[in-house]
Design an enzyme around this catalytic site. Structure first.
Site, mmCIF file in Angstrom:
data_model
loop_
_atom_site.group_PDB
_atom_site.id
_atom_site.type_symbol
_atom_site.label_atom_id
_atom_site.label_comp_id
_atom_site.label_asym_id
_atom_site.label_seq_id
_atom_site.Cartn_x
_atom_site.Cartn_y
_atom_site.Cartn_z
ATOM 1 N N ARG A 93 -17.991 -1.663 -3.972
ATOM 2 C CA ARG A 93 -16.697 -1.083 -4.367
ATOM 3 C C ARG A 93 -15.589 -1.579 -3.433
ATOM 4 O O ARG A 93 -14.475 -1.877 -3.871
ATOM 5 C CB ARG A 93 -16.763 0.448 -4.319
ATOM 6 C CG ARG A 93 -15.405 1.075 -4.596
ATOM 7 C CD ARG A 93 -15.432 2.579 -4.676
ATOM 8 N NE ARG A 93 -14.103 3.124 -4.896
ATOM 9 C CZ ARG A 93 -13.830 4.393 -5.098
ATOM 10 N NH1 ARG A 93 -14.805 5.287 -5.135
ATOM 11 N NH2 ARG A 93 -12.594 4.819 -5.284
ATOM 12 N N ASP A 170 -14.942 12.849 -16.012
ATOM 13 C CA ASP A 170 -14.419 14.121 -15.503
ATOM 14 C C ASP A 170 -12.919 14.073 -15.198
ATOM 15 O O ASP A 170 -12.338 15.071 -14.822
ATOM 16 C CB ASP A 170 -15.184 14.561 -14.244
ATOM 17 C CG ASP A 170 -14.932 13.639 -13.063
ATOM 18 O OD1 ASP A 170 -14.379 12.539 -13.263
ATOM 19 O OD2 ASP A 170 -15.300 14.006 -11.931
ATOM 20 N N TYR A 266 -4.449 7.549 -14.550
ATOM 21 C CA TYR A 266 -4.820 6.145 -14.334
ATOM 22 C C TYR A 266 -3.818 5.169 -14.944
ATOM 23 O O TYR A 266 -3.818 3.984 -14.594
ATOM 24 C CB TYR A 266 -6.213 5.859 -14.897
ATOM 25 C CG TYR A 266 -7.319 6.291 -13.965
ATOM 26 C CD1 TYR A 266 -7.858 5.392 -13.043
ATOM 27 C CD2 TYR A 266 -7.805 7.588 -13.983
ATOM 28 C CE1 TYR A 266 -8.865 5.786 -12.178
ATOM 29 C CE2 TYR A 266 -8.805 7.986 -13.119
ATOM 30 C CZ TYR A 266 -9.335 7.086 -12.211
ATOM 31 O OH TYR A 266 -10.319 7.481 -11.346
#
Length: 443
Positions: A93, A170, A266
């Protein structure tokens, strides 16, 4: 009353203890006879499992607990697979976030180049778990909340079209909790929402209370002023990671682009990418924040519990947030017809949109799985954005399935976050080098 057998795929995740505590907290709603952990990283899983075994013995001694790296042991005799895997762990990541930033491009784990790189790693892992489930427990359901959910969902639609998998995220749950708090409700469950989009790429169009009163004006008023941040966050009274505080406040600017709807947070990466790059520290990204924070805390706490042999004084927290997983499992197990936002094949739920796109819309969930609710036609602005983004996701899955360098370059070129095809190619070559042991070979 039937008690259920569950396997948590990704047993070594730092989210696993919170999910176990949440499951134990909901046994009256969703009784469990067996919890299994499955992971392909034995050292990592052992630390989490040793602590969770102690917690389960203390709180629900009648539940059988198994921790294993053997697929047959893990997936035999289960009703639900709850999957949250991270192929490549946080080390990868960190690369997803830092490599794009070298090019002045947003570095984020699910959006843009970072999300594409993570998607290329995740597809194989999710398909493998799905195949194990179908081999050893063909009647089970897989509840998948592994990221990047949009790419993973498209991969399972295209490559395992008949599988019993439901993809869920979520983030809308979290945003709805903030909306509810902002207008003085005690829970998002007091709201009935209409929403459409792709995962991490959507809009609320209607929010009412259970009596049918319109809550949108009140929520919009708050968002126009504060974004999704609560006044207490802005005054520093509540602990929110700095990066999340920024995200919730930024929603104010995202909302301004289309004040008829309320946006998923987002969208900031797609609408204001240069702001996000300017706000990022290329030496210390969100992955570093998580490794220094949650990773350290959860593993430290699990090791302490294992050494002590008891969970006394534990600072591990119930992931209340994750109770949507129990809602989903219950809806299937008990045919409750719960209304939930899920990622499903469009098939006309959004009338003027690609029927094969994996869209995030409200569904009624029963024993046969989700039944999407029609959201009608969507405006040109959202439609244009979604068509571009769905094309990116489909190209990534095709690139993975065909081993196509060309299609992955096209996916990166098409991403709103990447400025041009030259940068897309340079980024791609860097990402291939970094992901050698995880991606299929591209030709």
């Amino acid at each position: 009353m039937k008690k259920f057998s569950i396997v948590v795929a990704g047993g070594g995740s730092t989210f696993t203890p919170g999910i176990v505590l949440m499951l134990l907290d909901n046994l009256d709603r969703f009784p469990i006879r067996q919890i299994k952990f499955y992971d392909n990283n034995p050292e990592r899983q052992k630390q989490i499992a040793d602590a969770c075994e102690i917690i389960i013995k203390e709180k629900a001694p009648d539940i059988t607990f198994v921790s294993t790296t053997d697929p047959e042991t893990a997936f035999t005799d289960v009703d639900f697979v709850m999957a949250h895997i991270r192929v490549g762990l946080y080390a990868m990541r960190e690369k997803d976030e830092k490599i794009p930033l070298k090019y002045g491009v947003v570095g984020q784990e699910t959006c843009g180049p970072g999300g594409i790189a993570y998607g290329m790693r995740s597809i194989g892992g999710v398909l493998e778990i799905l195949d194990y489930m179908e081999q050893y427990s063909p009647d089970a359901w897989m509840l998948n909340y592994s990221n990047p959910a949009a790419i993973v969902a498209e991969a399972t639609r295209k490559l395992r079209p008949n599988s019993k998998i439901i993809n869920i995220c979520d983030m809308p749950v979290g945003i709805e909790e903030l909306m509810a708090k902002a207008i003085g409700l005690s829970s998002r469950k007091e709201m009935v929402v209409r929403y459409y989009g792709l995962n991490h790429f959507g809009w609320w169009t209607d929010i009412r209370d259970t009596k049918g009163n319109d809550l949108m004006p009140k929520i919009k008023e708050h968002v126009a002023q504060y974004g999704y941040a609560l006044k207490t966050d802005l005054e520093g009274a509540q602990h929110v990671d700095e990066s999340w505080a920024h995200t919730f406040a930024k929603a104010r600017e995202v909302y301004a682009v289309d004040p008829d709807t309320l946006p998923n947070t987002y969208l900031k990466y797609y609408f204001y990418p240069q702001d996000e790059v300017a706000h990022s520290n290329p030496e210390y990204t969100r992955a570093n924040e998580v490794m220094a924070g949650r990773e350290k805390h959860v593993f430290g706490e699990c090791n302490r519990i294992a050494q002590l042999g008891a969970s006394t004084g534990s600072t591990l927290e119930i992931d209340e947030h994750a109770s949507y997983i129990v809602d989903l499992a219950r809806a299937i197990a008990y045919n409750t017809h719960e209304r939930m936002l899920l990622i499903v094949p469009n098939n006309g739920a959004i009338v003027n949109f690609d029927p094969t796109a994996m869209v995030e819309v409200p569904c009624i969930v029963g024993s046969k799985g989700p039944e999407p609710l029609t959201q009608g036609e969507i405006p040109r602005f959202q439609k244009g954005l979604m068509e571009q983004q769905v094309a990116v996701e489909k190209l990534v899955v095709e690139a993975w399935a065909e081993g196509s360098y060309q299609k992955l370059w096209q996916a990166l070129t098409l991403s709103r976050i990447v400025p041009n095809a030259r940068v897309a190619k340079e980024l791609l070559d860097d990402l291939i080098e970094a992901n050698k042991e995880f991606w299929p070979e591209l030709r």
